[in-house]
Design a protein around this motif. Structure first.
Motif, PDB file in Angstrom:
ATOM      1  N   VAL B  79      42.731 -18.966  31.016  1.00  0.00           N
ATOM      2  CA  VAL B  79      42.875 -20.088  32.071  1.00  0.00           C
ATOM      3  C   VAL B  79      40.808 -20.563  32.250  1.00  0.00           C
ATOM      4  O   VAL B  79      40.768 -21.570  32.681  1.00  0.00           O
ATOM      5  CB  VAL B  79      43.377 -19.331  33.347  1.00  0.00           C
ATOM      6  CG1 VAL B  79      42.702 -20.099  34.302  1.00  0.00           C
ATOM      7  CG2 VAL B  79      45.003 -19.042  33.032  1.00  0.00           C
ATOM      8  N   LYS B  80      40.742 -19.513  32.286  1.00  0.00           N
ATOM      9  CA  LYS B  80      38.722 -19.993  32.335  1.00  0.00           C
ATOM     10  C   LYS B  80      37.905 -19.647  31.200  1.00  0.00           C
ATOM     11  O   LYS B  80      37.168 -18.663  30.989  1.00  0.00           O
ATOM     12  CB  LYS B  80      38.297 -19.059  33.715  1.00  0.00           C
ATOM     13  CG  LYS B  80      38.831 -19.455  34.728  1.00  0.00           C
ATOM     14  CD  LYS B  80      38.184 -18.911  36.006  1.00  0.00           C
ATOM     15  CE  LYS B  80      37.267 -19.729  36.317  1.00  0.00           C
ATOM     16  NZ  LYS B  80      35.555 -19.897  37.569  1.00  0.00           N
ATOM     17  N   PRO B  81      38.512 -20.336  30.231  1.00  0.00           N
ATOM     18  CA  PRO B  81      37.891 -19.974  28.385  1.00  0.00           C
ATOM     19  C   PRO B  81      35.979 -20.376  29.393  1.00  0.00           C
ATOM     20  O   PRO B  81      35.887 -20.890  29.999  1.00  0.00           O
ATOM     21  CB  PRO B  81      38.056 -21.042  27.606  1.00  0.00           C
ATOM     22  CG  PRO B  81      38.752 -21.914  28.963  1.00  0.00           C
ATOM     23  CD  PRO B  81      38.868 -21.019  29.548  1.00  0.00           C
ATOM     24  N   LYS B  82      35.467 -19.967  28.143  1.00  0.00           N
ATOM     25  CA  LYS B  82      33.910 -20.009  28.740  1.00  0.00           C
ATOM     26  C   LYS B  82      33.796 -20.824  27.170  1.00  0.00           C
ATOM     27  O   LYS B  82      33.379 -21.083  26.332  1.00  0.00           O
ATOM     28  CB  LYS B  82      32.721 -18.988  27.950  1.00  0.00           C
ATOM     29  CG  LYS B  82      31.629 -19.093  27.960  1.00  0.00           C
ATOM     30  CD  LYS B  82      30.164 -18.093  28.584  1.00  0.00           C
ATOM     31  CE  LYS B  82      28.634 -18.427  28.671  1.00  0.00           C
ATOM     32  NZ  LYS B  82      28.570 -20.121  29.128  1.00  0.00           N
ATOM     33  N   VAL B  83      33.339 -22.178  27.664  1.00  0.00           N
ATOM     34  CA  VAL B  83      33.194 -23.625  26.609  1.00  0.00           C
ATOM     35  C   VAL B  83      32.059 -24.436  26.634  1.00  0.00           C
ATOM     36  O   VAL B  83      31.246 -24.192  27.692  1.00  0.00           O
ATOM     37  CB  VAL B  83      34.416 -24.711  27.114  1.00  0.00           C
ATOM     38  CG1 VAL B  83      34.385 -25.709  25.718  1.00  0.00           C
ATOM     39  CG2 VAL B  83      35.306 -23.803  27.099  1.00  0.00           C
ATOM     40  N   THR B  84      30.899 -23.732  25.148  1.00  0.00           N
ATOM     41  CA  THR B  84      29.897 -25.058  25.477  1.00  0.00           C
ATOM     42  C   THR B  84      29.784 -25.968  24.366  1.00  0.00           C
ATOM     43  O   THR B  84      31.017 -26.111  23.390  1.00  0.00           O
ATOM     44  CB  THR B  84      28.889 -23.999  24.588  1.00  0.00           C
ATOM     45  OG1 THR B  84      28.611 -22.475  25.574  1.00  0.00           O
ATOM     46  CG2 THR B  84      27.423 -24.563  24.527  1.00  0.00           C
ATOM     47  N   LEU B  85      29.758 -26.962  24.434  1.00  0.00           N
ATOM     48  CA  LEU B  85      30.004 -28.435  23.649  1.00  0.00           C
ATOM     49  C   LEU B  85      28.323 -28.484  23.233  1.00  0.00           C
ATOM     50  O   LEU B  85      27.666 -28.619  24.272  1.00  0.00           O
ATOM     51  CB  LEU B  85      30.546 -29.302  24.588  1.00  0.00           C
ATOM     52  CG  LEU B  85      30.296 -31.089  23.820  1.00  0.00           C
ATOM     53  CD1 LEU B  85      31.104 -31.047  22.590  1.00  0.00           C
ATOM     54  CD2 LEU B  85      31.031 -31.843  24.458  1.00  0.00           C
ATOM     55  N   PHE B  86      28.086 -28.519  21.981  1.00  0.00           N
ATOM     56  CA  PHE B  86      26.946 -28.876  21.355  1.00  0.00           C
ATOM     57  C   PHE B  86      27.009 -30.475  21.200  1.00  0.00           C
ATOM     58  O   PHE B  86      28.438 -31.010  20.161  1.00  0.00           O
ATOM     59  CB  PHE B  86      26.800 -28.295  19.987  1.00  0.00           C
ATOM     60  CG  PHE B  86      26.495 -26.948  20.060  1.00  0.00           C
ATOM     61  CD1 PHE B  86      25.216 -25.621  20.593  1.00  0.00           C
ATOM     62  CD2 PHE B  86      28.313 -26.079  20.399  1.00  0.00           C
ATOM     63  CE1 PHE B  86      25.176 -24.788  20.410  1.00  0.00           C
ATOM     64  CE2 PHE B  86      27.861 -24.679  20.455  1.00  0.00           C
ATOM     65  CZ  PHE B  86      26.919 -23.657  20.607  1.00  0.00           C
ATOM     66  N   LEU B 109      27.026 -28.067  28.030  1.00  0.00           N
ATOM     67  CA  LEU B 109      26.175 -28.550  27.520  1.00  0.00           C
ATOM     68  C   LEU B 109      24.955 -28.224  26.501  1.00  0.00           C
ATOM     69  O   LEU B 109      24.159 -28.282  27.402  1.00  0.00           O
ATOM     70  CB  LEU B 109      26.461 -30.408  28.184  1.00  0.00           C
ATOM     71  CG  LEU B 109      27.662 -30.751  27.869  1.00  0.00           C
ATOM     72  CD1 LEU B 109      27.356 -32.208  29.189  1.00  0.00           C
ATOM     73  CD2 LEU B 109      27.827 -31.436  26.577  1.00  0.00           C
ATOM     74  N   GLU B 110      24.839 -28.624  24.910  1.00  0.00           N
ATOM     75  CA  GLU B 110      23.667 -28.320  24.920  1.00  0.00           C
ATOM     76  C   GLU B 110      23.536 -29.041  23.996  1.00  0.00           C
ATOM     77  O   GLU B 110      23.986 -30.154  23.076  1.00  0.00           O
ATOM     78  CB  GLU B 110      23.916 -26.589  23.374  1.00  0.00           C
ATOM     79  CG  GLU B 110      22.531 -26.405  23.378  1.00  0.00           C
ATOM     80  CD  GLU B 110      23.305 -24.776  22.907  1.00  0.00           C
ATOM     81  OE1 GLU B 110      22.195 -24.321  21.491  1.00  0.00           O
ATOM     82  OE2 GLU B 110      23.249 -23.808  23.987  1.00  0.00           O
TER      83      GLU B 110
END
Lengths: 303, 303
Positions: B79-86, B109-110
């Motif tokens: 339900v609540k993933p930890k997402v980072t978009l490079f 956002l990185e």
């Protein structure tokens, strides 16, 4: 027969089992619950089935399950699918011959040959992009090597798909990587080869070479290096591309690897493990069988 | 803690949540049944988890289920993933911002920025190819736009995946088509643009133009025409690329379409339906939100 209508109401199908007979259909019947079309050929008067994948979706019924494995065909069909591979010499289609041999499937080869190094114009009768490979499995017509591999393995070769999660993730990644990332610089390389060999007045030749060398130095070589470094490192970590077991991803990556082997920077000295891995690929029985089959067909060694 | 070992036994990880800290790991613990590595940062002394996707597979345990949807994370994590978009400016990463907005996921956002039009060298610290987008979801690090889309939709956005079989087949096809077939000629186009704009003595400029025009006439334009004819025809048959519903495939194809819109042969006159479809894409709320977000970040209109 419900829903029987004259063919003219189907305006266009890109993909049919015999798309050059498009305008010879006498009549057709559509069964929405099966997403299946039965048509009668004007020429042979025989009834045939196909499922439209490309082209007009007459009814977009949501009646089909999304599980490809179980709904693709009845159990009998799944065991013995009718497979046709549309094949072009010196193309990505070669590895699908190999895949089909690994799967132990019977298949027909429909042969196309290059004209002036390009796919022939009538290839667009099979698929609108006019590219190879294209595979027909029962009534499904498939294009894109990654998708073809995924589909065939999902339906007829679960043993070519990893079981553990990390390997499965790599498998899925490499199904996209092969064509999405690795092939594009190789395509640029082929285009630049074309530029190099194009006829120009002799006094301009050094200049053509200079331009091509510029692209090679600034774009191609750094890209090749990045990819080969990556693959050398990946293949140093495990016996096959995705993990402990040989998978469809190994077959998919074989084409660019064998195409580049010994050319440019992909030498045994630069990339010893990737080199050994590429040799290991060609030692598989199914690979040899596929190579022999197409060699006999072409009358020359092509692998 | 079982299996506790000093870091030095891990020779190399391409991908870690913080690969620039690779040599700062104090210790690590590997849990084969979860394919999970817990490491302690030498710098922060904090424990962190990650799953190796690339790099060394320490134990290739077959203990994980192959079902990505259910095993990827616990229900809460799903339900609540930890997402980072490079993210790199003017890159394929833009559409993943859009996809994440469609999915309603929170994400970090990185930001990376181009240096001399190319991705910066330190991008290889995130992923060995040094390309964008790369996405980290919990402990999975993902590359390849088609795979990223497939993964995110499978795990967090089933509504962006077709339900009926024919549309599902098209969806899967287009996930491979976007990067595997449609992008390569566009990449050749970008390379030839680079050749055209490279500095050469003025008296050689006409000759550079002649070479580039040759590639355009013989390779680029026929390829563009084939693809745009195909897509115009496909989009004439149904409201969205795969069928009746908007899917992840529409997002994936948006990048090459918006990049080509108004350039070369992709004009409103040549391809009215594909043009209208491309405009329809940009009218979606999530698209606008993604565009606004990255515009604010970059200080210029980039969509």
């Amino acid at each position: 027969m419900p829903n029987l209508q004259p063919f003219k109401t189907i305006t266009r199908y890109f993909v049919s089992p015999a798309s050059h007979h498009t305008y010879n259909f006498l009549q057709y019947e559509y069964r929405p619950n099966l997403s299946l079309i039965t048509y009668t050929s004007r020429r042979t008067k025989k009834k045939k089935n196909y499922r439209p994948i490309f082209g007009k979706a007459i009814h977009n019924s949501a009646t089909q399950s999304t599980n490809m494995v179980t709904t693709n065909a009845s159990k009998d069909e799944a065991v013995k699918p009718k497979v046709t591979l549309f094949w072009l010499n010196q193309s990505r289609a070669q590895r699908i011959v190999w895949l089909l041999e690994e799967l132990g499937l019977d298949y027909d080869l429909e042969i196309y040959r290059r004209v002036d190094k390009l796919a022939p114009a009538n290839a667009k009768e099979i698929h609108p992009l006019g590219k190879f490979p294209v595979v027909k499995v029962n009534d499904d017509l498939l294009a894109e090597s990654g998708f073809i591999t995924e589909y065939l393995v999902d339906n007829y070769g679960e043993w070519l798909k990893p079981k553990d999660r990390a390997s499965l993730m790599r498998y899925k990644y490499f199904l996209h990587y092969a064509e999405g990332s690795f092939m594009p610089p190789l395509i640029v390389g082929v285009v630049m080869q074309g530029v190099r060999s194009a006829p120009v007045p002799f006094f301009l030749k050094p200049f053509v070479n200079m331009i091509c060398s510029g692209v090679e130095t600034k774009f191609l070589l750094p890209n090749y290096k990045t990819h080969f470094d990556f693959l050398e490192s990946e293949i140093s970590e495990r016996p096959w591309l995705a993990g402990e077991e040989f998978t469809g991803a190994d077959i998919l990556l074989s084409f660019p690897l064998t195409a580049m082997k010994g050319k440019s920077i992909f030498t045994q000295e630069n990339y010893p493990r990737l080199w050994a891995y590429t040799e290991k690929l060609t030692e598989r029985e199914a690979y040899k069988k596929a190579a022999k089959k197409t060699e006999t067909m072409e009358g020359e060694k092509i692998f």
